[in-house]
Scaffold this motif. Structure first.
Motif, PDB file in Angstrom:
ATOM      1  N   LEU A 127      20.708 -18.278  -7.778  1.00 45.45           N
ATOM      2  CA  LEU A 127      20.748 -16.822  -7.628  1.00 45.45           C
ATOM      3  C   LEU A 127      20.446 -16.093  -8.935  1.00 45.45           C
ATOM      4  N   GLU A 128      19.622 -16.730  -9.770  1.00 49.68           N
ATOM      5  CA  GLU A 128      19.178 -16.122 -11.016  1.00 49.68           C
ATOM      6  C   GLU A 128      17.709 -15.712 -10.893  1.00 49.68           C
ATOM      7  N   PRO A 129      17.324 -14.556 -11.459  1.00 47.99           N
ATOM      8  CA  PRO A 129      15.920 -14.134 -11.394  1.00 47.99           C
ATOM      9  C   PRO A 129      15.007 -15.129 -12.120  1.00 47.99           C
ATOM     10  N   VAL A 130      13.870 -15.435 -11.518  1.00 49.81           N
ATOM     11  CA  VAL A 130      12.921 -16.359 -12.127  1.00 49.81           C
ATOM     12  C   VAL A 130      11.824 -15.626 -12.879  1.00 49.81           C
ATOM     13  N   MET A 131      11.812 -14.286 -12.807  1.00 48.33           N
ATOM     14  CA  MET A 131      10.750 -13.488 -13.404  1.00 48.33           C
ATOM     15  C   MET A 131      11.227 -12.034 -13.475  1.00 48.33           C
ATOM     16  N   PRO A 132      10.538 -11.191 -14.224  1.00 52.22           N
ATOM     17  CA  PRO A 132      10.878  -9.767 -14.179  1.00 52.22           C
ATOM     18  C   PRO A 132      10.692  -9.218 -12.763  1.00 52.22           C
ATOM     19  N   ALA A 133      11.474  -8.208 -12.422  1.00 51.83           N
ATOM     20  CA  ALA A 133      11.326  -7.558 -11.125  1.00 51.83           C
ATOM     21  C   ALA A 133      10.031  -6.755 -11.109  1.00 51.83           C
ATOM     22  N   ILE A 134       9.287  -6.855 -10.012  1.00 53.84           N
ATOM     23  CA  ILE A 134       8.068  -6.068  -9.845  1.00 53.84           C
ATOM     24  C   ILE A 134       8.467  -4.733  -9.237  1.00 53.84           C
ATOM     25  N   LEU A 135       8.291  -3.668  -9.993  1.00 60.00           N
ATOM     26  CA  LEU A 135       8.788  -2.351  -9.620  1.00 60.00           C
ATOM     27  C   LEU A 135       8.019  -1.778  -8.440  1.00 60.00           C
ATOM     28  N   TRP A 136       8.658  -0.855  -7.737  1.00 59.11           N
ATOM     29  CA  TRP A 136       8.074  -0.252  -6.541  1.00 59.11           C
ATOM     30  C   TRP A 136       6.680   0.312  -6.786  1.00 59.11           C
ATOM     31  N   MET A 137       6.446   0.955  -7.948  1.00 61.62           N
ATOM     32  CA  MET A 137       5.173   1.635  -8.197  1.00 61.62           C
ATOM     33  C   MET A 137       4.050   0.689  -8.605  1.00 61.62           C
ATOM     34  N   ASP A 138       4.357  -0.586  -8.784  1.00 61.86           N
ATOM     35  CA  ASP A 138       3.370  -1.577  -9.182  1.00 61.86           C
ATOM     36  C   ASP A 138       2.341  -1.771  -8.060  1.00 61.86           C
ATOM     37  N   ASN A 139       1.055  -1.704  -8.389  1.00 60.07           N
ATOM     38  CA  ASN A 139       0.035  -1.826  -7.339  1.00 60.07           C
ATOM     39  C   ASN A 139      -0.870  -3.040  -7.526  1.00 60.07           C
ATOM     40  N   ARG A 140      -0.352  -4.095  -8.151  1.00 64.54           N
ATOM     41  CA  ARG A 140      -1.154  -5.302  -8.374  1.00 64.54           C
ATOM     42  C   ARG A 140      -1.550  -5.981  -7.070  1.00 64.54           C
ATOM     43  N   ALA A 141      -0.823  -5.702  -5.984  1.00 68.66           N
ATOM     44  CA  ALA A 141      -1.078  -6.380  -4.713  1.00 68.66           C
ATOM     45  C   ALA A 141      -2.004  -5.586  -3.805  1.00 68.66           C
ATOM     46  N   ALA A 142      -2.873  -4.744  -4.374  1.00 66.89           N
ATOM     47  CA  ALA A 142      -3.763  -3.911  -3.560  1.00 66.89           C
ATOM     48  C   ALA A 142      -4.693  -4.759  -2.697  1.00 66.89           C
ATOM     49  N   ALA A 143      -5.239  -5.836  -3.257  1.00 67.22           N
ATOM     50  CA  ALA A 143      -6.157  -6.682  -2.487  1.00 67.22           C
ATOM     51  C   ALA A 143      -5.432  -7.341  -1.316  1.00 67.22           C
ATOM     52  N   GLN A 144      -4.216  -7.810  -1.555  1.00 66.61           N
ATOM     53  CA  GLN A 144      -3.434  -8.433  -0.471  1.00 66.61           C
ATOM     54  C   GLN A 144      -3.106  -7.404   0.610  1.00 66.61           C
ATOM     55  N   ALA A 145      -2.790  -6.191   0.196  1.00 62.73           N
ATOM     56  CA  ALA A 145      -2.480  -5.143   1.167  1.00 62.73           C
ATOM     57  C   ALA A 145      -3.695  -4.821   2.033  1.00 62.73           C
ATOM     58  N   ARG A 146      -4.876  -4.780   1.417  1.00 66.29           N
ATOM     59  CA  ARG A 146      -6.088  -4.504   2.198  1.00 66.29           C
ATOM     60  C   ARG A 146      -6.347  -5.623   3.213  1.00 66.29           C
ATOM     61  N   ARG A 147      -6.151  -6.862   2.809  1.00 70.18           N
ATOM     62  CA  ARG A 147      -6.360  -7.976   3.733  1.00 70.18           C
ATOM     63  C   ARG A 147      -5.360  -7.931   4.881  1.00 70.18           C
ATOM     64  N   MET A 148      -4.134  -7.557   4.582  1.00 71.60           N
ATOM     65  CA  MET A 148      -3.128  -7.441   5.635  1.00 71.60           C
ATOM     66  C   MET A 148      -3.522  -6.348   6.621  1.00 71.60           C
ATOM     67  N   THR A 149      -4.003  -5.224   6.105  1.00 74.78           N
ATOM     68  CA  THR A 149      -4.445  -4.134   6.972  1.00 74.78           C
ATOM     69  C   THR A 149      -5.576  -4.581   7.880  1.00 74.78           C
ATOM     70  N   ALA A 150      -6.499  -5.370   7.327  1.00 75.21           N
ATOM     71  CA  ALA A 150      -7.676  -5.792   8.082  1.00 75.21           C
ATOM     72  C   ALA A 150      -7.342  -6.693   9.272  1.00 75.21           C
ATOM     73  N   THR A 151      -6.150  -7.281   9.292  1.00 74.07           N
ATOM     74  CA  THR A 151      -5.790  -8.142  10.423  1.00 74.07           C
ATOM     75  C   THR A 151      -5.621  -7.359  11.708  1.00 74.07           C
TER      76      THR A 151
END
Length: 507
Positions: free
Chosen positions: A96-120
């Motif tokens: 139950l320990e963090p393995v990495m920094p938390a990715i904040l809500w405003m972070d948009n690094r996952a834009a490509a993944q979001a577009r692919r999800m939309t395309a389904t």
């Protein structure tokens, strides 16, 4: 619980900039408040990260200071409840320990993944027909799997900020119904988790990494752990109550718990949150999210990623220039006296992309129309107008789909600047109601704590009893007409620049 008959509740708000603790009684009187900041790191353009341990350290300090400043005996504090920013990803290992920094809500690094999800076009997307937001949890998890498989393989549990704070308070790992409904594609009315959709996008088996215990807003989790009680300066038998996404909890703090009422949350980002009893889909608007605040009702959501954060940027990088501590205040006053339309300047508020109604995270901020006549105050005026126009764009999208907003209940940072409030009323052409307690998120968490401790039978009952209205700001309809003309330039600017911004994003 032992005590002298007084009953107090702590609302702990894990915000973007820091932790805020508010202490209230059963009448809704705020008896103490304290804040403690933490840092946000921006390792790459469009990325934003925080350290979970910083949240806990700030929470400890905020709670301790509030209890001390209020002169309150810990024996009189019956419950605590902690909200958090939305879709701030916390990845935990087996311990139950963090393995990495938390990715904040405003972070948009996952834009490509979001577009692919939309395309389904999957049925799980019914509450986000206009597109999946890269801010949300599932695109971020997918990004982690695809881009950092070494870290992904170390993760046993995925949770959000509010779940992490509840874990630190109780030692129990739970998941909030509120945020998994409005951000994780969970739908309790349609079978729960959309496992077929997760399989389709490359996250087969991911549900096994979500905590099994799902709790609604206001449900008791358990008592403070000994470690947390010592850290906070509270008693071990203080109840900890399940919470959720900060803005949705603010609806409770604004008494937006009935169909037909709308919350307007301002801060680093802005949110328009109508409560409705209609299961209606609006293209470009998220929702309707069922039962995530009040059982039996739905929440629609339209948001701006960048609003108060734009003004904060201006304050930090421009407003402090000139050598005097009041430079920003003077510039703000000057901006207020500039005519509507900023003498021809037009700005876009898409500094971290657009959440609604375009759902396009390749968009960026812009400013055009500059001449030698213009001053920094003109630019500030144009940026503030762009924020108000972003809100109006959401309202018009709702109205075009038979969801008419006739009034707002407003809270957050913008309420402290009358110029901002009046501009929003004028641009929208609707009255804005201002409550007595402006920190509605922390206040909503305190109300939620009171419900979980058994002092009220429901969130609507507690909210009606504890929330009071302070004032109403009426719109200037002459100004509303003038803003309408400038608003068209705002929308046309988006249409003109969107292809260029997309080209830039693909480089």
């Amino acid at each position: 619980m032992a005590g002298n008959g007084k009953a107090y509740f702590i609302g702990l708000d894990g915000g973007t900039g820091g932790a805020r603790a508010i202490i209230t009684n059963t009448q809704g009187d705020v008896v103490a408040m304290a804040t403690h900041d933490y840092a946000t790191h921006f390792p790459r353009p469009g990325w934003a990260e925080q350290t979970p341990e910083d949240w806990w350290r700030a929470s400890m300090l905020a709670v301790r200071h509030a209890v001390r400043d209020g002169g309150i005996s810990p024996s009189d504090i019956h419950a605590i409840s902690a909200d958090g920013t939305s879709s701030t990803l916390v990845a935990l290992d087996e311990n139950l320990e963090p393995v990495m920094p938390a990715i904040l809500w405003m972070d948009n690094r996952a834009a490509a993944q979001a577009r692919r999800m939309t395309a389904t076009g999957d049925a799980a997307l019914r509450r986000s027909r206009g597109g999946v937001s890269s801010e949300w949890m599932i695109p971020k998890i997918l990004w982690l799997k695809e881009s950092r498989p070494d870290l992904f393989d170390k993760v046993r549990w995925f949770v959000e900020m509010t779940d992490y704070l509840a874990l630190r308070l109780t030692g129990r790992l739970t998941l909030g119904l509120n945020h998994i409904t409005n951000r994780w594609f969970y739908d309790g009315r349609r079978g729960g988790w959309p496992t077929g959709f997760f399989d389709k996008i490359g996250l087969a088996g991911i549900v096994e990494r979500f905590p099994d215990e799902i709790l609604p807003l206001g449900a008791p989790i358990g008592r403070l752990s000994s470690e947390a009680a010592d850290a906070l300066g509270l008693l071990r038998d203080t109840m900890v109550v399940a919470n959720g996404t900060d803005a949705y909890v603010a609806m409770v703090g604004l008494n937006v718990c009935e169909a037909g009422r709308t919350a307007f949350i301002t801060g680093s980002s802005h949110l328009v949150l109508p409560m409705t009893d209609r299961d209606i889909e609006v293209p470009g608007i998220f929702g309707p999210h069922p039962d995530c605040v009040i059982p039996g009702l739905y929440v629609m959501e339209g948001g701006q990623v960048s609003s108060g954060s734009i003004v904060r940027w201006w304050h930090d990088h421009i407003g402090k220039l000139g050598g005097g501590p009041d430079t920003y205040a003077l510039m703000l006053a000057e901006a207020e006296n500039i005519a509507i339309g900023a003498d021809g300047l037009v700005a876009l508020d898409f500094w971290q992309g657009n959440r609604n109604p375009y759902i396009d995270y390749d968009l960026q901020g812009a400013l055009w129309g500059l001449t030698l006549k213009h001053t920094p105050a003109h630019m500030l005026r144009a940026f503030i107008e762009s924020i108000a126009f972003g809100t109006e764009n959401i309202l018009r999208t709702l109205k075009d789909n038979q969801v008419d907003i006739s009034t707002f209940v407003m809270c957050g940072g913008a309420t402290r600047t009358p110029f901002f409030v009046q501009m929003h009323a004028d641009v929208a052409g609707i009255p804005i109601m201002i409550p007595e307690v402006l920190d509605a998120t922390a206040f909503g968490s305190a109300i939620t704590a009171a419900v979980g401790a058994g002092f009220f039978g429901s969130l609507p009952e507690a909210s009606r009893h504890m929330v009071r209205q302070k004032s109403v700001v009426e719109p200037n309809m002459q100004a509303h007409a003038a803003y309408g003309e400038v608003f068209e330039f705002y929308r046309d600017t988006h249409d003109a620049l969107q292809p260029l911004m997309h080209r830039r994003a693909r480089r």
